[in-house]
Design a protein around this motif. Structure first.
Motif, short mmCIF file in Angstrom:
data_model
loop_
_atom_site.label_atom_id
_atom_site.label_comp_id
_atom_site.label_asym_id
_atom_site.label_seq_id
_atom_site.Cartn_x
_atom_site.Cartn_y
_atom_site.Cartn_z
N ARG A 128 0.83 -1.13 -0.03
CA ARG A 128 -0.11 -0.06 -0.22
C ARG A 128 0.89 1.21 -0.06
O ARG A 128 0.53 2.28 -0.60
CB ARG A 128 -0.81 0.06 1.04
CG ARG A 128 -1.89 0.79 1.13
CD ARG A 128 -3.05 1.04 2.33
NE ARG A 128 -2.27 1.68 3.59
CZ ARG A 128 -1.86 2.93 3.55
NH1 ARG A 128 -2.28 4.15 3.01
NH2 ARG A 128 -1.21 3.34 4.93
N ARG A 129 2.18 1.29 0.66
CA ARG A 129 3.08 2.38 0.73
C ARG A 129 4.19 1.82 0.23
O ARG A 129 4.77 0.87 0.59
CB ARG A 129 3.23 2.80 2.18
CG ARG A 129 1.90 3.23 2.96
CD ARG A 129 2.46 3.91 4.30
NE ARG A 129 2.93 5.12 3.92
CZ ARG A 129 3.90 5.78 4.69
NH1 ARG A 129 4.53 5.34 5.50
NH2 ARG A 129 4.17 7.01 4.14
N VAL A 130 4.84 2.63 -0.95
CA VAL A 130 6.01 2.22 -1.54
C VAL A 130 6.94 3.88 -1.57
O VAL A 130 6.40 4.82 -1.54
CB VAL A 130 5.90 2.04 -3.15
CG1 VAL A 130 7.01 2.11 -3.68
CG2 VAL A 130 4.93 0.76 -3.25
N LEU A 131 8.20 3.18 -0.95
CA LEU A 131 9.09 4.33 -1.04
C LEU A 131 10.27 4.17 -2.45
O LEU A 131 10.73 3.09 -2.43
CB LEU A 131 9.66 4.41 0.17
CG LEU A 131 11.12 5.49 0.11
CD1 LEU A 131 10.63 6.89 0.08
CD2 LEU A 131 11.56 5.44 1.61
N GLU A 132 10.49 5.17 -3.27
CA GLU A 132 11.37 4.93 -4.30
C GLU A 132 12.39 5.98 -4.11
O GLU A 132 11.97 7.31 -3.84
CB GLU A 132 10.51 5.34 -5.44
CG GLU A 132 11.70 5.09 -6.92
CD GLU A 132 10.79 5.39 -8.12
OE1 GLU A 132 11.31 4.61 -8.90
OE2 GLU A 132 10.26 6.46 -8.18
N VAL A 180 2.97 6.06 -3.41
CA VAL A 180 4.28 6.03 -3.72
C VAL A 180 4.98 7.29 -3.50
O VAL A 180 4.64 8.59 -4.04
CB VAL A 180 4.88 5.66 -5.35
CG1 VAL A 180 6.20 5.71 -5.71
CG2 VAL A 180 3.98 4.40 -5.76
N ILE A 181 5.65 7.36 -2.43
CA ILE A 181 6.72 8.51 -2.23
C ILE A 181 7.85 8.45 -3.01
O ILE A 181 8.67 7.43 -2.78
CB ILE A 181 6.88 8.84 -0.61
CG1 ILE A 181 5.42 8.98 0.01
CG2 ILE A 181 7.80 9.96 -0.46
CD1 ILE A 181 5.72 9.03 1.53
N THR A 182 8.31 9.30 -3.71
CA THR A 182 9.57 9.29 -4.68
C THR A 182 10.42 10.22 -4.54
O THR A 182 9.94 11.46 -4.61
CB THR A 182 9.04 8.77 -6.21
OG1 THR A 182 10.15 8.50 -6.84
CG2 THR A 182 8.19 9.97 -6.59
N CYS A 183 11.69 10.10 -4.73
CA CYS A 183 12.78 11.11 -4.46
C CYS A 183 13.35 11.33 -5.65
O CYS A 183 13.89 10.48 -6.15
CB CYS A 183 13.96 10.40 -3.32
SG CYS A 183 13.11 10.05 -1.60
N GLU A 184 13.64 12.89 -5.89
CA GLU A 184 14.34 13.11 -7.13
C GLU A 184 14.89 14.40 -6.88
O GLU A 184 14.00 15.46 -6.49
CB GLU A 184 13.51 13.25 -8.35
CG GLU A 184 14.30 13.49 -9.58
CD GLU A 184 15.45 12.73 -9.88
OE1 GLU A 184 16.54 13.13 -10.33
OE2 GLU A 184 15.44 11.31 -10.08
N ILE A 185 16.22 14.71 -7.35
CA ILE A 185 16.93 15.94 -6.98
C ILE A 185 16.94 16.87 -8.49
O ILE A 185 16.90 18.22 -8.21
CB ILE A 185 18.06 15.89 -6.48
CG1 ILE A 185 18.81 17.15 -6.00
CG2 ILE A 185 18.95 15.38 -7.49
CD1 ILE A 185 20.06 16.89 -5.05
N ASP A 186 16.68 16.20 -9.53
CA ASP A 186 16.86 16.80 -10.79
C ASP A 186 15.50 17.52 -11.37
O ASP A 186 14.69 16.76 -11.74
CB ASP A 186 17.55 15.92 -11.87
CG ASP A 186 17.95 16.74 -13.12
OD1 ASP A 186 17.46 17.80 -13.47
OD2 ASP A 186 18.83 16.05 -13.85
N LYS A 216 -1.57 8.90 -6.90
CA LYS A 216 -0.95 8.07 -5.84
C LYS A 216 0.44 8.35 -5.47
O LYS A 216 1.09 8.15 -4.63
CB LYS A 216 -1.12 6.58 -6.32
CG LYS A 216 -2.42 6.15 -6.60
CD LYS A 216 -2.22 4.73 -6.88
CE LYS A 216 -3.70 4.12 -7.30
NZ LYS A 216 -3.43 2.74 -7.89
N ILE A 217 1.01 9.30 -6.31
CA ILE A 217 2.41 9.60 -6.37
C ILE A 217 2.77 11.02 -5.64
O ILE A 217 2.20 11.93 -6.24
CB ILE A 217 3.26 9.47 -7.73
CG1 ILE A 217 2.68 8.22 -8.35
CG2 ILE A 217 4.62 9.66 -7.74
CD1 ILE A 217 3.39 8.05 -9.95
#
Length: 220
Positions: free
Chosen positions: A60-64, A86-92, A111-112
């Motif tokens: 149900r919870r995803v971390l990218e 989905v919690i997703t991390c990006e710097i660019d 959901k993201i």
């Protein structure tokens, strides 16, 4: 990244795996056409693997950690329940802009949640537990990402770490550069960690599947 599996074998595997959605296909094709570092995409076969793992753990919870243009995040979001995230991390900011466009085109894009900035800062701010954590970011921080992921993963969850074969350079001694050495150190650390069970799969550039072990040595 060099191909470690024959292209015709990978194509056959793709044809007999979960199909990518139309919006994911368009996102992948635009990324391959316009982005200089398009090889950072996981590709259809690994995306199918991520979706299958999300299904297996009933995520149900995803971390990218490391989103790029959002292909893997959207692929995983497609198999989450309506209240999944989905919690997703990006710097660019450039790939983030591409990702936002395609998330807006998909019913699953809501959901993201994109967390822009250094992933290490985000990982210290988010709250677990997560059912699935996918690590695919800057290699020099892989060991830190792994240690923080252990604190955030649910007891029934799975951590997936990408590029752990590093085009085969993990076999080289001495390692040719710091990134290779970090990946070698990570693979050794996980293999020797009594709190987890792990298997290193030869999918694409190598995926390390890490499962917390129950019992007294388990992750708190």
């Amino acid at each position: 990244m060099e191909d470690l599996v024959r292209s015709d074998i990978e194509a056959y595997a793709e044809q007999h795996s979960m199909e990518e959605s139309a919006v994911c296909r368009k996102l992948r094709e635009e990324t391959e056409r316009t982005m200089e570092l398009a090889r950072m995409l996981v590709g259809p076969l690994e995306a199918a693997f991520l979706k299958m793992m999300a299904k297996l753990v009933v995520a149900r919870r995803v971390l990218e950690i490391g989103m790029f243009t959002g292909y893997s995040a959207l692929s995983m979001a497609e198999v989450l329940p309506p209240d999944g995230e989905v919690i997703t991390c990006e710097i660019d900011p450039e790939p983030i802009a591409v990702a936002r466009r395609y998330f807006a085109k998909s019913a699953h894009g809501r959901k993201i949640k994109i967390r822009e900035g250094p992933a290490l800062e985000t990982l210290r701010e988010v709250r677990g537990p997560f059912d699935l954590i996918f690590i695919d970011a800057d290699k020099q921080n892989y060991i830190q990402y792994y240690k923080l992921a252990l604190e955030l993963i649910a007891p029934s969850g799975v951590i997936l770490i990408d590029n752990v074969l590093w085009s085969g350079d993990v076999l080289m001694q001495p390692p040719p550069d710091d990134r290779t050495k970090t990946i070698q150190d990570l693979n050794r650390l996980v293999a020797e960690d009594p709190r987890v069970s792990a298997v290193l799969l030869t999918i694409r550039d190598g995926v390390l599947v890490v499962k917390p072990e129950p019992g007294e040595n388990s992750i708190k």
